[in-house]
Write a protein that holds these residues in place. Structure first.
Motif, PDB file in Angstrom:
ATOM      1  N   GLY A  67       0.819  -1.220   0.000  1.00 17.16           N
ATOM      2  CA  GLY A  67       0.000   0.000   0.000  1.00 17.16           C
ATOM      3  C   GLY A  67       0.848   1.263   0.000  1.00 17.16           C
ATOM      4  O   GLY A  67       0.549   2.234  -0.695  1.00 17.16           O
ATOM      5  N   PHE A  68       1.920   1.240   0.794  1.00 15.80           N
ATOM      6  CA  PHE A  68       2.848   2.373   0.851  1.00 15.80           C
ATOM      7  C   PHE A  68       3.445   2.642  -0.529  1.00 15.80           C
ATOM      8  O   PHE A  68       3.467   3.783  -1.002  1.00 15.80           O
ATOM      9  CB  PHE A  68       3.955   2.075   1.872  1.00 15.80           C
ATOM     10  CG  PHE A  68       5.067   3.079   1.888  1.00 15.80           C
ATOM     11  CD1 PHE A  68       4.941   4.263   2.592  1.00 15.80           C
ATOM     12  CD2 PHE A  68       6.244   2.826   1.198  1.00 15.80           C
ATOM     13  CE1 PHE A  68       5.982   5.191   2.618  1.00 15.80           C
ATOM     14  CE2 PHE A  68       7.284   3.744   1.217  1.00 15.80           C
ATOM     15  CZ  PHE A  68       7.152   4.932   1.914  1.00 15.80           C
ATOM     16  N   LEU A  69       3.904   1.589  -1.180  1.00 14.09           N
ATOM     17  CA  LEU A  69       4.511   1.733  -2.507  1.00 14.09           C
ATOM     18  C   LEU A  69       3.472   2.157  -3.547  1.00 14.09           C
ATOM     19  O   LEU A  69       3.752   3.011  -4.396  1.00 14.09           O
ATOM     20  CB  LEU A  69       5.201   0.431  -2.923  1.00 14.09           C
ATOM     21  CG  LEU A  69       6.407   0.041  -2.064  1.00 14.09           C
ATOM     22  CD1 LEU A  69       6.863  -1.376  -2.390  1.00 14.09           C
ATOM     23  CD2 LEU A  69       7.542   1.033  -2.222  1.00 14.09           C
ATOM     24  N   ASP A  70       2.276   1.572  -3.467  1.00 11.73           N
ATOM     25  CA  ASP A  70       1.202   1.956  -4.390  1.00 11.73           C
ATOM     26  C   ASP A  70       0.863   3.436  -4.232  1.00 11.73           C
ATOM     27  O   ASP A  70       0.619   4.132  -5.223  1.00 11.73           O
ATOM     28  CB  ASP A  70      -0.046   1.102  -4.157  1.00 11.73           C
ATOM     29  CG  ASP A  70       0.096  -0.326  -4.652  1.00 11.73           C
ATOM     30  OD1 ASP A  70       1.071  -0.633  -5.377  1.00 11.73           O
ATOM     31  OD2 ASP A  70      -0.778  -1.160  -4.301  1.00 11.73           O
ATOM     32  N   SER A  71       0.866   3.933  -2.990  1.00 10.73           N
ATOM     33  CA  SER A  71       0.544   5.347  -2.757  1.00 10.73           C
ATOM     34  C   SER A  71       1.587   6.267  -3.376  1.00 10.73           C
ATOM     35  O   SER A  71       1.310   7.431  -3.658  1.00 10.73           O
ATOM     36  CB  SER A  71       0.408   5.638  -1.256  1.00 10.73           C
ATOM     37  OG  SER A  71       1.686   5.669  -0.627  1.00 10.73           O
ATOM     38  N   LYS A  72       2.778   5.740  -3.570  1.00 14.58           N
ATOM     39  CA  LYS A  72       3.852   6.505  -4.210  1.00 14.58           C
ATOM     40  C   LYS A  72       3.957   6.164  -5.697  1.00 14.58           C
ATOM     41  O   LYS A  72       4.879   6.626  -6.385  1.00 14.58           O
ATOM     42  CB  LYS A  72       5.183   6.246  -3.516  1.00 14.58           C
ATOM     43  CG  LYS A  72       5.205   6.770  -2.090  1.00 14.58           C
ATOM     44  CD  LYS A  72       6.588   6.643  -1.497  1.00 14.58           C
ATOM     45  CE  LYS A  72       6.674   7.306  -0.151  1.00 14.58           C
ATOM     46  NZ  LYS A  72       6.480   8.754  -0.163  1.00 14.58           N
ATOM     47  N   ASN A  73       3.033   5.307  -6.164  1.00 13.32           N
ATOM     48  CA  ASN A  73       2.994   4.893  -7.569  1.00 13.32           C
ATOM     49  C   ASN A  73       4.345   4.332  -8.021  1.00 13.32           C
ATOM     50  O   ASN A  73       4.894   4.733  -9.054  1.00 13.32           O
ATOM     51  CB  ASN A  73       2.562   6.062  -8.464  1.00 13.32           C
ATOM     52  CG  ASN A  73       2.105   5.586  -9.819  1.00 13.32           C
ATOM     53  OD1 ASN A  73       1.587   4.482  -9.954  1.00 13.32           O
ATOM     54  ND2 ASN A  73       2.314   6.412 -10.835  1.00 13.32           N
ATOM     55  N   THR A  74       4.881   3.420  -7.201  1.00 11.87           N
ATOM     56  CA  THR A  74       6.184   2.850  -7.506  1.00 11.87           C
ATOM     57  C   THR A  74       6.236   1.402  -7.038  1.00 11.87           C
ATOM     58  O   THR A  74       5.303   0.901  -6.428  1.00 11.87           O
ATOM     59  CB  THR A  74       7.306   3.687  -6.846  1.00 11.87           C
ATOM     60  OG1 THR A  74       8.563   3.304  -7.389  1.00 11.87           O
ATOM     61  CG2 THR A  74       7.330   3.552  -5.335  1.00 11.87           C
ATOM     62  N   ASP A  75       7.340   0.739  -7.341  1.00 12.18           N
ATOM     63  CA  ASP A  75       7.585  -0.606  -6.827  1.00 12.18           C
ATOM     64  C   ASP A  75       8.804  -0.540  -5.908  1.00 12.18           C
ATOM     65  O   ASP A  75       9.467   0.498  -5.815  1.00 12.18           O
ATOM     66  CB  ASP A  75       7.795  -1.618  -7.965  1.00 12.18           C
ATOM     67  CG  ASP A  75       8.960  -1.248  -8.879  1.00 12.18           C
ATOM     68  OD1 ASP A  75      10.037  -0.877  -8.376  1.00 12.18           O
ATOM     69  OD2 ASP A  75       8.805  -1.343 -10.105  1.00 12.18           O
ATOM     70  N   TYR A  76       9.100  -1.648  -5.236  1.00 14.49           N
ATOM     71  CA  TYR A  76      10.168  -1.660  -4.238  1.00 14.49           C
ATOM     72  C   TYR A  76      11.528  -1.280  -4.840  1.00 14.49           C
ATOM     73  O   TYR A  76      12.233  -0.433  -4.303  1.00 14.49           O
ATOM     74  CB  TYR A  76      10.241  -3.029  -3.564  1.00 14.49           C
ATOM     75  CG  TYR A  76      11.319  -3.091  -2.508  1.00 14.49           C
ATOM     76  CD1 TYR A  76      11.115  -2.539  -1.250  1.00 14.49           C
ATOM     77  CD2 TYR A  76      12.545  -3.692  -2.774  1.00 14.49           C
ATOM     78  CE1 TYR A  76      12.102  -2.579  -0.284  1.00 14.49           C
ATOM     79  CE2 TYR A  76      13.537  -3.741  -1.808  1.00 14.49           C
ATOM     80  CZ  TYR A  76      13.315  -3.179  -0.571  1.00 14.49           C
ATOM     81  OH  TYR A  76      14.294  -3.211   0.375  1.00 14.49           O
TER      82      TYR A  76
END
Length: 119
Positions: A67-76
């Motif tokens: 969810g954190f990564l999705d909120s930043k529109n990115t992947d790990y």
């Protein structure tokens, strides 16, 4: 974590060696200290992930991270690359043309290969 119980932060990549049949024969770990500003940014996230894991298990922690990564529109991988590259420091105004050229050149290829200087 060090033997003393304190954390230390490093960036690690692995070089994988294979035989002629494509079977993995060994690994070599390449490590460098992580930039201080990147560490300061990731510590609160790491702390939150640990809290969630302690209360609700690793699956809940993974869900929070996603969810954190999705909120930043990115992947790990992209998030970690941004953390590192944004915090490596930029070339100074007094950089020579050769240094500027080298920095531009190094933007090509794998992030970890560039970071560890193994291209």
């Amino acid at each position: 974590m060090a033997k003393t119980g304190r954390y230390y932060w490093v960036m690690t990549d692995f070089a994988v060696k294979e035989n002629e049949k494509g079977q993995v024969t060994n690994y070599k770990a390449l490590r460098k200290p992580a930039p201080r500003k990147a560490i300061q940014e990731v510590i609160p996230l790491y702390k939150r992930l640990r809290e969630i894991e302690d209360l609700n298990g690793i699956e809940a922690s993974e869900k929070f991270l996603k969810g954190f990564l999705d909120s930043k529109n990115t992947d790990y991988d992209t998030y970690v690359e941004r953390l590192i590259t944004d915090n490596l420091g930029s070339l100074s105004e007094s950089s020579t043309p050769q240094e500027v050229g080298k920095a531009t050149e190094k933007k090509k290829g794998s992030f970890f290969k560039r970071f560890f200087g193994i291209e």
